[in-house]
Design a protein around this motif. Structure first.
Motif, mmCIF file in Angstrom:
data_model
loop_
_atom_site.group_PDB
_atom_site.id
_atom_site.type_symbol
_atom_site.label_atom_id
_atom_site.label_comp_id
_atom_site.label_asym_id
_atom_site.label_seq_id
_atom_site.Cartn_x
_atom_site.Cartn_y
_atom_site.Cartn_z
ATOM 1 N N GLY A 47 1.672 5.885 -7.055
ATOM 2 C CA GLY A 47 2.365 4.645 -6.771
ATOM 3 C C GLY A 47 1.674 3.452 -7.402
ATOM 4 N N VAL A 48 2.417 2.365 -7.471
ATOM 5 C CA VAL A 48 1.867 1.111 -7.970
ATOM 6 C C VAL A 48 2.369 -0.009 -7.066
ATOM 7 C CG1 VAL A 48 3.754 0.805 -9.624
ATOM 8 C CG2 VAL A 48 1.589 -0.361 -10.017
ATOM 9 N N ASN A 49 1.505 -0.975 -6.820
ATOM 10 C CA ASN A 49 1.809 -2.103 -5.948
ATOM 11 C C ASN A 49 1.926 -3.354 -6.817
ATOM 12 O OD1 ASN A 49 1.901 -4.107 -4.028
ATOM 13 N ND2 ASN A 49 0.046 -3.511 -2.952
ATOM 14 N N LYS A 70 14.506 1.134 -6.243
ATOM 15 C CA LYS A 70 13.651 2.282 -5.930
ATOM 16 C C LYS A 70 12.290 1.864 -5.396
ATOM 17 C CE LYS A 70 15.843 5.595 -9.038
ATOM 18 N NZ LYS A 70 15.669 6.557 -10.140
ATOM 19 N N SER A 71 12.198 0.658 -4.854
ATOM 20 C CA SER A 71 10.921 0.204 -4.294
ATOM 21 C C SER A 71 10.993 0.170 -2.779
ATOM 22 C CB SER A 71 10.558 -1.181 -4.837
ATOM 23 O OG SER A 71 11.345 -2.175 -4.226
ATOM 24 N N SER A 72 9.851 -0.037 -2.155
ATOM 25 C CA SER A 72 9.773 -0.138 -0.702
ATOM 26 C C SER A 72 10.514 -1.381 -0.224
ATOM 27 C CB SER A 72 8.313 -0.205 -0.265
ATOM 28 O OG SER A 72 7.662 -1.269 -0.929
ATOM 29 N N PRO A 218 3.300 3.310 0.634
ATOM 30 C CA PRO A 218 4.610 3.856 0.985
ATOM 31 C C PRO A 218 5.644 3.475 -0.065
ATOM 32 C CG PRO A 218 4.192 1.887 2.272
ATOM 33 C CD PRO A 218 2.969 2.097 1.403
ATOM 34 N N ILE A 219 5.721 4.260 -1.106
ATOM 35 C CA ILE A 219 6.570 3.889 -2.247
ATOM 36 C C ILE A 219 8.018 4.297 -1.990
ATOM 37 C CG2 ILE A 219 4.636 4.133 -3.842
ATOM 38 C CD1 ILE A 219 6.079 6.691 -4.871
ATOM 39 N N THR A 226 13.801 8.118 -2.392
ATOM 40 C CA THR A 226 12.584 8.036 -3.216
ATOM 41 C C THR A 226 11.340 7.778 -2.369
ATOM 42 O OG1 THR A 226 13.049 5.680 -3.585
ATOM 43 C CG2 THR A 226 13.798 7.242 -5.273
ATOM 44 N N ASP A 227 11.488 7.752 -1.045
ATOM 45 C CA ASP A 227 10.360 7.389 -0.176
ATOM 46 C C ASP A 227 9.369 8.544 -0.043
ATOM 47 O OD1 ASP A 227 12.457 8.719 1.190
ATOM 48 O OD2 ASP A 227 11.584 8.167 3.124
ATOM 49 N N ARG A 228 8.126 8.246 -0.366
ATOM 50 C CA ARG A 228 7.010 9.180 -0.227
ATOM 51 C C ARG A 228 5.742 8.381 0.027
ATOM 52 N NH1 ARG A 228 7.029 12.979 -5.437
ATOM 53 N NH2 ARG A 228 7.753 11.069 -6.435
#
Length: 331
Positions: A47-49, A70-72, A218-219, A226-228
């Protein structure tokens, strides 16, 4: 004189190179070409923030809707800290600016960065070998690629990472310095966690230990499936233990477990979840490097003030990921 008609060659199609390409097109540059050595675009990692400053720039490029897809969504805080031994809550950092941070897979971010870029600007299988600095009357620079092809440019932007060929060609071929840390990266499906741990890890959670920490991003989101939980585990290790010729490899999950064997139950649940998501019992492992600062990361073409070569991102000043910046450059 403006730069609108300058031939700009971007070397490297990762997040830095694609961000620069978006910036160049956004500001009206017309002759921009990106050269990527791989046969397809892809981002290795987890993931990337992306935080507020970078999001404001990316939104100006018109990428907000694509990124948000597709983001949080609506995280309760920027980051929450927990004790590594007990799992107890220690404190948190609230969201401090607008727009809020967005957490997503690196590959999904790269897809968003590609969305508004013409295919005609993208060149794959182009491994840079050298750069000729030409005499007056010719194109300032001629790029030579491994496949025998060439390209001409007025401006060269080296976004080709920590093993940058552009940097080497500029005579700045120093050896990156091992930072004393490695990072393990992987994913855990929420269904593979106990319910209470899964609920906790739908927040950005950092388990802090001595010279080590396990960060959970939590991406993605449930709406798009797409949540993982992206696992980013920073561990101190001797470089002598590194057994790969590459800066990034695959390592047994057992190796990470040895680092956190006496950590809290939630971290043990993460290890178990990593095992369930891995077919071969392995996960990504990356050696982390930094560079000594340099006085100048560009060169100007002699006699031509609007032509030159410049480095961007890890090719210029690699940092540890938890000190990193998202390299969006507005020209």
């Amino acid at each position: 004189m403006g730069f609108e008609d300058k031939r700009v060659a971007i070397i490297g199609g990762g997040l830095g190179g694609m961000s620069f390409l978006n910036a160049a097109l956004h500001t009206g540059l017309k002759k921009v070409q990106l050269y990527e050595q791989a046969g397809q675009f892809g981002e290795v990692g987890a993931g990337v923030n992306i935080t507020s400053n970078a999001n404001r720039v990316l939104d100006a490029f018109g990428l907000q809707e694509s990124m948000m897809r597709k983001s949080s969504r609506k995280l309760p805080s920027y980051m929450e800290y927990h004790n590594y031994k007990t799992g107890d809550y220690v404190g948190h950092i609230g969201e401090f600016s607008q727009p809020h941070a967005r957490l997503l897979h690196r590959a999904h971010l790269l897809d968003s960065l590609k969305e508004r870029v013409p295919e005609s600007s993208l060149n794959l299988d182009k491994h840079l070998v050298s750069v000729d600095r030409n005499a007056a009357g010719a194109a300032p620079y001629t790029l030579h690629f491994q496949d025998g092809s060439t390209a001409e440019a007025d401006i060269v932007v080296g976004c080709d990472g920590i093993k940058s060929n552009v940097r080497r060609d500029m005579g700045l071929g120093d050896d990156p310095i091992y930072a004393g840390q490695v990072v393990y990266r992987g994913f855990v499906d929420y269904k593979d966690l106990p319910a209470e741990t899964a609920q906790l890890l739908r927040k950005t959670v950092n388990f802090r230990g001595p010279k080590r920490h396990v960060l959970i991003l939590p991406i993605g989101n449930q709406e798009t499936g797409t949540d993982r939980a992206a696992v980013v585990a920073f561990m101190s290790e001797s470089l002598e233990a590194w057994d790969s010729e590459s800066w990034m490899s695959r390592s047994d999950i057992d190796t990470l477990q040895e680092h956190v064997r006496d950590w809290c139950p939630e971290v043990q649940h993460i290890i178990a979840g990593l095992r369930k998501s891995s077919q071969d019992g392995k996960m990504l492992k990356q050696a982390l490097y930094v560079r000594d600062p340099i006085d100048k990361w560009y060169e100007m073409k002699s006699g031509q003030k609007d032509c030159g070569i410049i480095l961007l991102g890890d090719s210029a000043h690699s940092t540890l990921p938890h000190q990193g910046t998202f390299h969006c450059i507005c020209i």
